[in-house]
Design a protein around this motif. Structure first.
Motif, mmCIF file in Angstrom:
data_model
loop_
_atom_site.group_PDB
_atom_site.id
_atom_site.type_symbol
_atom_site.label_atom_id
_atom_site.label_comp_id
_atom_site.label_asym_id
_atom_site.label_seq_id
_atom_site.Cartn_x
_atom_site.Cartn_y
_atom_site.Cartn_z
ATOM 1 N N LEU A 5 -8.672 52.293 32.087
ATOM 2 C CA LEU A 5 -7.890 50.734 31.760
ATOM 3 C C LEU A 5 -7.768 50.688 29.848
ATOM 4 O O LEU A 5 -7.314 50.133 29.488
ATOM 5 N N PRO A 6 -9.392 51.148 29.488
ATOM 6 C CA PRO A 6 -9.346 51.102 28.546
ATOM 7 C C PRO A 6 -8.156 52.027 27.467
ATOM 8 O O PRO A 6 -8.131 51.525 26.571
ATOM 9 N N ALA A 7 -7.311 52.366 28.092
ATOM 10 C CA ALA A 7 -6.333 53.457 27.198
ATOM 11 C C ALA A 7 -5.093 52.145 27.376
ATOM 12 O O ALA A 7 -4.826 51.982 26.620
ATOM 13 N N LEU A 8 -5.251 51.938 28.587
ATOM 14 C CA LEU A 8 -4.097 51.181 28.899
ATOM 15 C C LEU A 8 -3.732 50.261 28.320
ATOM 16 O O LEU A 8 -3.032 49.269 27.031
ATOM 17 N N VAL A 9 -5.308 49.847 28.218
ATOM 18 C CA VAL A 9 -5.488 48.111 27.149
ATOM 19 C C VAL A 9 -4.993 48.652 25.835
ATOM 20 O O VAL A 9 -3.868 47.527 25.091
ATOM 21 N N ILE A 10 -3.979 49.616 24.958
ATOM 22 C CA ILE A 10 -3.937 49.422 23.883
ATOM 23 C C ILE A 10 -2.734 50.377 24.235
ATOM 24 O O ILE A 10 -1.803 50.497 23.138
ATOM 25 N N ILE A 11 -2.019 51.474 24.652
ATOM 26 C CA ILE A 11 -1.628 52.221 24.508
ATOM 27 C C ILE A 11 0.125 50.974 25.350
ATOM 28 O O ILE A 11 0.855 51.331 24.819
ATOM 29 N N VAL A 12 -0.447 50.496 26.117
ATOM 30 C CA VAL A 12 0.621 49.762 26.252
ATOM 31 C C VAL A 12 1.218 49.098 25.342
ATOM 32 O O VAL A 12 2.487 48.876 25.320
ATOM 33 N N PRO A 13 0.682 47.890 24.552
ATOM 34 C CA PRO A 13 1.079 47.686 23.478
ATOM 35 C C PRO A 13 1.382 48.629 22.611
ATOM 36 O O PRO A 13 2.891 48.107 22.129
ATOM 37 N N LEU A 14 0.659 49.910 22.234
ATOM 38 C CA LEU A 14 1.609 50.803 21.675
ATOM 39 C C LEU A 14 3.367 50.871 21.771
ATOM 40 O O LEU A 14 4.133 50.909 21.596
ATOM 41 N N LEU A 15 3.106 51.494 22.955
ATOM 42 C CA LEU A 15 4.510 51.748 23.587
ATOM 43 C C LEU A 15 5.812 50.748 23.206
ATOM 44 O O LEU A 15 6.597 50.486 23.155
ATOM 45 N N ALA A 16 5.248 49.796 23.697
ATOM 46 C CA ALA A 16 6.061 48.232 23.925
ATOM 47 C C ALA A 16 6.644 47.933 22.157
ATOM 48 O O ALA A 16 8.011 47.098 22.674
ATOM 49 N N ALA A 17 5.365 48.135 21.341
ATOM 50 C CA ALA A 17 6.046 47.701 19.799
ATOM 51 C C ALA A 17 7.166 49.318 19.775
ATOM 52 O O ALA A 17 7.900 48.986 19.071
ATOM 53 N N LEU A 18 6.766 50.388 20.438
ATOM 54 C CA LEU A 18 8.454 50.713 20.011
ATOM 55 C C LEU A 18 9.044 50.221 20.474
ATOM 56 O O LEU A 18 10.467 51.161 19.730
ATOM 57 N N VAL A 19 9.207 49.798 21.535
ATOM 58 C CA VAL A 19 10.608 50.253 22.571
ATOM 59 C C VAL A 19 10.839 48.923 21.932
ATOM 60 O O VAL A 19 12.633 48.874 21.675
ATOM 61 N N VAL A 20 10.459 47.822 21.681
ATOM 62 C CA VAL A 20 11.025 46.765 20.746
ATOM 63 C C VAL A 20 11.488 46.649 19.539
ATOM 64 O O VAL A 20 12.350 46.246 19.161
ATOM 65 N N ALA A 21 10.861 48.064 18.821
ATOM 66 C CA ALA A 21 11.416 48.091 17.613
ATOM 67 C C ALA A 21 12.818 48.803 17.690
ATOM 68 O O ALA A 21 14.108 48.697 16.952
ATOM 69 N N ALA A 22 12.772 49.320 18.826
ATOM 70 C CA ALA A 22 14.309 50.359 18.998
ATOM 71 C C ALA A 22 15.699 49.016 19.844
ATOM 72 O O ALA A 22 16.294 48.917 19.096
ATOM 73 N N ALA A 23 14.787 48.097 20.374
ATOM 74 C CA ALA A 23 15.619 47.327 20.973
ATOM 75 C C ALA A 23 16.299 46.149 20.308
ATOM 76 O O ALA A 23 16.855 45.295 20.341
ATOM 77 N N GLY A 24 15.081 45.783 18.546
ATOM 78 C CA GLY A 24 15.822 44.667 18.055
ATOM 79 C C GLY A 24 17.121 45.553 17.317
ATOM 80 O O GLY A 24 17.927 44.315 16.602
ATOM 81 N N PHE A 25 17.432 46.348 17.295
ATOM 82 C CA PHE A 25 18.615 47.632 16.830
ATOM 83 C C PHE A 25 20.032 47.284 18.146
ATOM 84 O O PHE A 25 21.061 46.848 17.999
ATOM 85 N N ILE A 26 19.615 47.084 19.172
ATOM 86 C CA ILE A 26 20.355 47.479 20.690
ATOM 87 C C ILE A 26 20.993 46.171 21.030
ATOM 88 O O ILE A 26 21.887 46.027 21.428
ATOM 89 N N ASN A 27 20.111 45.170 21.621
ATOM 90 C CA ASN A 27 19.082 44.266 22.623
ATOM 91 C C ASN A 27 18.305 43.281 22.152
ATOM 92 O O ASN A 27 17.668 43.219 21.997
ATOM 93 N N LYS A 28 18.943 42.251 21.332
ATOM 94 C CA LYS A 28 17.769 41.715 20.504
ATOM 95 C C LYS A 28 17.254 41.050 21.421
ATOM 96 O O LYS A 28 15.930 40.522 21.390
ATOM 97 N N ARG A 29 17.664 40.141 22.848
ATOM 98 C CA ARG A 29 16.871 39.638 23.487
ATOM 99 C C ARG A 29 15.566 39.999 24.256
ATOM 100 O O ARG A 29 15.288 39.464 24.856
ATOM 101 N N ALA A 30 16.120 41.955 24.590
ATOM 102 C CA ALA A 30 15.203 42.107 25.012
ATOM 103 C C ALA A 30 14.192 41.972 24.796
ATOM 104 O O ALA A 30 12.925 42.168 25.511
ATOM 105 N N CYS A 31 13.737 41.937 23.346
ATOM 106 C CA CYS A 31 12.453 42.567 22.594
ATOM 107 C C CYS A 31 11.707 40.951 23.054
ATOM 108 O O CYS A 31 10.416 41.542 23.257
ATOM 109 N N PHE A 32 12.022 39.602 23.027
ATOM 110 C CA PHE A 32 11.008 38.518 23.399
ATOM 111 C C PHE A 32 10.316 38.947 24.871
ATOM 112 O O PHE A 32 8.726 39.411 24.931
#
Lengths: 504, 143, 275
Positions: A5-32
């Motif tokens: 859990l201590p790792a997941l608490v930070i890793i999940v937002p980090l991975l999500a931030a990366l996916v969102v950064a890429a998704a911003g250029f592909i499919n904007k609706r997926a970001c939120f």
């Protein structure tokens, strides 16, 4: 699962931030949805950690890359950090949910980048809270700062200039902290907080350690906007967009205060901070100056968002002063106030966001008649105002109660006086806002001026804020009451264990 | 220890202090925003110099093991022959790698901060048409 | 302001100098920094990770978690520059063309009526300088070699100074050299902003994803030893290979972020003409 859990608490937002950064250029609706989902997972993880720590009473350690403490980087979740983690993730999540429409309107075509930076900022704060490594803290501090500069920088017209000032001072603060870590490293050869805490008691008379203490704390004081070095805060926060302000204003200063608490208690030890150096007396006076200055400046503002930023500065003074009183009451009050103030500030900035959404300005005079048109929002706003003033049973009262009792126990009557003075000023400020928003249309009536639509009085049309903004806002304002009612339990079950046993 | 020995044996610290003060002065007292940004860069570089100089060790070489083990001299040969090449590595012979690692991070952070600062400076320039702080303040006062 | 500046400098400087007196001498092999923690790294790097370059093994393995966030800092800077500066593309007010046979410069205000960029009508920057054949040819010649050297720096980080950051910066510099010697539009046409952004997120994702894969395989985050069954080696070599994987991710991220930041900074967010 629980152990990761201590790792997941930070890793999940980090991975999500990366996916969102890429998704911003592909499919904007997926970001939120991705951002909300990641922050929800993080919040649930933090809550589970808090429950586990409270139930077992033992700190959880997580070793990254499988290396034990002094060699590798470890995360340590104890009572204090678990509590702050829950606050950070909750504030970030609620503010994100409520600001969907604002983000869509203010950052057209850039939602992806905004959301990615938003989640990265949260991840940085989570990491700062959880980490057990002094250098890792610096890296995460910089992540949070850099994404914070970007989030604030795209606001009103003066935002870039204010943010540039913030960046200069923020860099000075972070670099001072880094220099302090370097001094500790040169004195001990270690970077791990637990390892440092084991070595430092043997070298209390070392000048290098003293200087490390001074420069680390001065760096953090710059970051948390304590009195002589507060200059960056009002400009930066009042110029930012409301979605960014709702995230950054409640969290940055509080997490920095938490870092200060952690460094003083767990790195340098209570004995060194309070008995060997006797740092308490001077810093309580600095805190008193901050409170008085913040309150008086708030009184001079007509722009209510700017007024809120000066209140934040005064609140930093509460927490720093309470902590450096050096007794259990004062420290409990300071830590409880980290929680309460984060929620109160969130509530006030969400209210400011709704007002801006509805009226389009942030001038105090334009709040006229809002009680008539937005009764639910104003109810929440009144609750937040009462909490900042410190009226029971809202949570603001309880942390102030602990702070005042701590001040009396320590014999720091000036601090008690400053607290009461600041509460009175807050009362003046908020009752003036209530007056404007409740009575002003009637004043209009007496002068016989024209009756415009949306005016208060019997015939006023209720035009509330959109549901997506209103529901989270009301939830937060009810949380102010809930936190107030449960603050006794928070203190006895969590904060009591966060303060070392040596403190009376 | 006389004055001169102290001056020479700790030259690294004096160098970093001087650099740091130059940077800090530029950040506080300069009028031009880009000069302030340059000062910020110098300020951060000073800390990097400080850390890297902590890593130095007299008589030691760079922290890379040639062919994965220590140079084959005298007593170490026996270890190397038994297949435990790593056992022969003596920490005294290699400089401290940790400050270098930390400073790689700090350099990257410095670059990132510089990038964001320049982006903000461009925005300020677009808004006010100048980078001189006193001119910007005049413009703000005039409304 | 100047007086405050001088006073602060004087105070800070004095404090720093006073406390620097207590420091160990330069290069003292018996200082705590040299004796407490670092000997472990020097003596165990081969046994633990099988990487002879100790800086690399500490960077990507012992303190790999720091380095992951370091890469994230770079990504955050790229995102921040994009977020702060990028302007919508249709805000182009006027563009310049050069009629090559006659050498006449044409300024066009209504962009809809602009001719195609062709041999006859050449799109130029607002401050046009004649193209320099020497600079163009030299940089065209140099760029492939710079890129190959960058790949060497990335791949050889285990045995010599180098690694993902250094290699990534050199790769990025090659593209920036191309942009400076030709022009920004040609470069953006070759490596678009979208691909730069996606590549930079993907680079960091390779790093964090490798860590998460270790987590999925039942070990702690970034513990590359867990990858041994997948890579078909023993745990120590798996660490060495894991370091290479994350270095490639770092190089990808650093390269594309450098390019991305250059696009936005050099053109102030318009991405039509650069330096």
């Amino acid at each position: 699962m629980v152990n990761t859990l201590p790792a997941l608490v930070i890793i999940v937002p980090l991975l999500a931030a990366l996916v969102v950064a890429a998704a911003g250029f592909i499919n904007k609706r997926a970001c939120f949805p991705i951002a909300v989902g990641a922050l929800s997972v993080s919040f649930l993880g933090a809550a589970a950690l808090l429950v586990r720590v409270v139930n077992t009473g033992v700190a959880i350690e997580y070793r990254f890359a499988g290396w034990a403490a002094p060699m590798g980087i470890v995360y340590v979740i104890d009572h204090l950090s678990a509590l702050v983690l829950v606050v950070i993730t909750a504030v970030a999540l609620v503010n994100l949910v409520s600001s969907k429409q604002t983000i869509d309107r203010e950052f057209k075509d850039k939602e992806g980048a905004f959301l990615s930076l938003y989640v990265l900022f949260t991840a940085g704060l989570i990491g700062m809270t959880a980490t057990g490594d002094a250098f890792n803290l610096y890296v995460l501090l910089e992540i949070a700062s850099l994404s914070g500069y970007a989030l604030i920088g795209l606001g009103k017209t003066r935002a870039p200039l204010a943010t540039l000032n913030y960046l200069f001072l923020g860099t000075i603060g972070a670099t001072f902290y880094l220099l302090g870590v370097g001094y500790l490293y040169i004195a001990t050869g270690s970077l791990n907080m637990a390892d440092l805490a084991a070595i430092l008691p043997g070298m209390q008379n070392s000048g290098i350690v003293l200087f490390a203490f001074i420069i680390m704390l001065s760096g953090l004081f710059v970051k948390m906007a304590l009195f002589p070095v507060h200059g960056w805060l009002p400009g930066a926060y009042s110029q930012s967009s409301s979605a960014a302000a709702g995230l950054i204003a409640p969290l940055t200063t509080k997490v920095t205060v938490y870092i200060m608490v952690r460094i003083c208690l767990n790195l340098f030890s209570v004995d060194y901070t309070f008995h060997h150096l006797n740092a308490g007396d001077i810093l309580v006076w600095v805190a008193i100056a901050t409170i008085v200055f913040g309150s008086l400046s708030a009184l001079a503002q007509t722009d209510y968002k700017k007024m809120l930023t000066y209140i934040i500065i005064a609140e930093v003074g509460y927490m720093v002063g309470g902590f450096f009183l050096g007794n259990r009451m004062g420290m409990s009050g300071a830590i409880l106030h980290i929680v309460n103030d984060a929620v109160m500030t969130l509530c006030l900035f969400m209210a400011a966001g709704i007002f801006l959404w509805k009226t389009g300005t942030e001038e105090r005079g334009d709040l006229k008649g809002l009680f008539g048109s937005m009764p639910f929002t104003m109810a929440g706003f009144v609750l937040a105002g009462l909490s900042i003033i410190g009226v029971p049973p809202t949570c603001g009262f309880f942390s102030k109660w602990y702070l005042v009792s701590g001040g009396i126990a320590a014999g720091q009557y000036a601090f008690v006086a400053a607290l009461i003075f600041s509460s009175l000023i807050n009362a003046v400020l908020f009752f003036r806002l209530f007056e404007i928003s409740y009575f002003e249309p009637f004043a209009d009536h007496h002068h016989g001026s024209d009756k415009s639509a949306g005016h208060g009085g019997a015939g006023a049309v209720i035009r509330e804020a959109p549901m997506a903004m209103l529901v989270p806002f009301l939830f937060v304002s009810i949380m102010l009451l809930v936190l107030g009612i449960y603050s006794g339990r928070i203190v006895t079950n969590i904060i009591h264990f966060a303060i070392p046993a040596g403190v009376i | 220890m006389d004055f001169l020995t102290v001056l020479i044996s700790r030259a690294n610290y004096w160098a970093y202090i001087i650099l740091m003060m130059i940077g800090l002065y530029a950040m506080i007292a300069k009028n031009n925003l880009v000069k302030k940004i340059v000062g910020m860069s110098i300020f951060q570089t000073a800390v990097i110099l400080f850390y890297v100089s902590i890593g130095a060790k007299q008589g030691a070489t760079i922290p890379i093991l040639l062919h994965g083990h220590a140079p084959e001299t005298g007593g170490n040969l026996a270890h190397a022959a038994t297949g435990h090449g790593t056992a022969a590595v003596q920490a005294v012979n290699y400089i401290n790698p940790l400050p270098h690692v930390l400073m790689l991070t700090a350099i990257v952070v410095g670059v990132a901060t510089l990038g964001v600062a320049l982006a903000l400076a461009i925005k300020v320039y677009k808004e006010y048409g100048t980078l001189e702080e006193n001119e910007i303040n005049q413009r703000l006062r005039r409304g | 302001m100047k007086l405050i500046g001088k006073l602060t400098i004087f105070l800070c400087g004095t404090l720093l100098i006073v406390f620097a007196n207590k420091f160990p001498d330069f290069g003292d092999p018996h200082s705590p920094a040299a004796t407490h923690l670092s000997p472990y790294f020097i003596e165990h790097t081969m046994a633990d990770t099988s990487v002879p370059n100790i800086v690399t093994s500490v960077l990507a393995d012992y303190r790999g978690y720091d380095t992951m966030f370091e890469t994230t800092v770079i990504l955050a800077a790229g995102l921040a520059c994009f977020f702060l500066l990028r302007l919508p593309e249709e805000e182009e007010k006027e563009i310049y063309f050069r009629h090559v046979p006659t050498g006449v410069t044409i300024r066009i205000e209504e962009c809809g009526a602009a001719p195609e960029d062709s041999e006859v009508f050449q799109r130029i920057d607002s401050q046009w300088v004649p193209c320099d054949i020497i600079i163009r040819s030299t940089s065209r010649l140099l760029i492939p070699f710079i890129q190959i050297f960058a790949l060497y720096v990335v791949a050889h980080g285990h045995h010599s100074p180098g690694g993902g950051f250094q290699g990534g910066v050199v790769l990025g510099a090659a593209v920036i050299l191309f942009a400076i010697s030709h022009n920004l539009r040609t470069t953006v046409a070759k490596i678009g902003e979208k691909s730069a952004a996606i590549m930079s997120a993907a680079g960091v994702f390779i790093y964090a994803g490798t860590g998460a894969l270790c987590l999925v395989l039942g070990e702690s985050f970034l513990n590359y030893g867990a990858l041994a069954p997948i890579l078909g080696t023993d745990r120590v070599m798996a660490r060495s290979h894991g370091i290479l994987i994350v270095e490639i991710g770092v190089a990808l991220a650093v390269m594309s972020v450098m390019i991305w930041i250059y696009y936005n900074l050099s053109s102030a967010g318009k991405q039509d003409e650069g330096l």
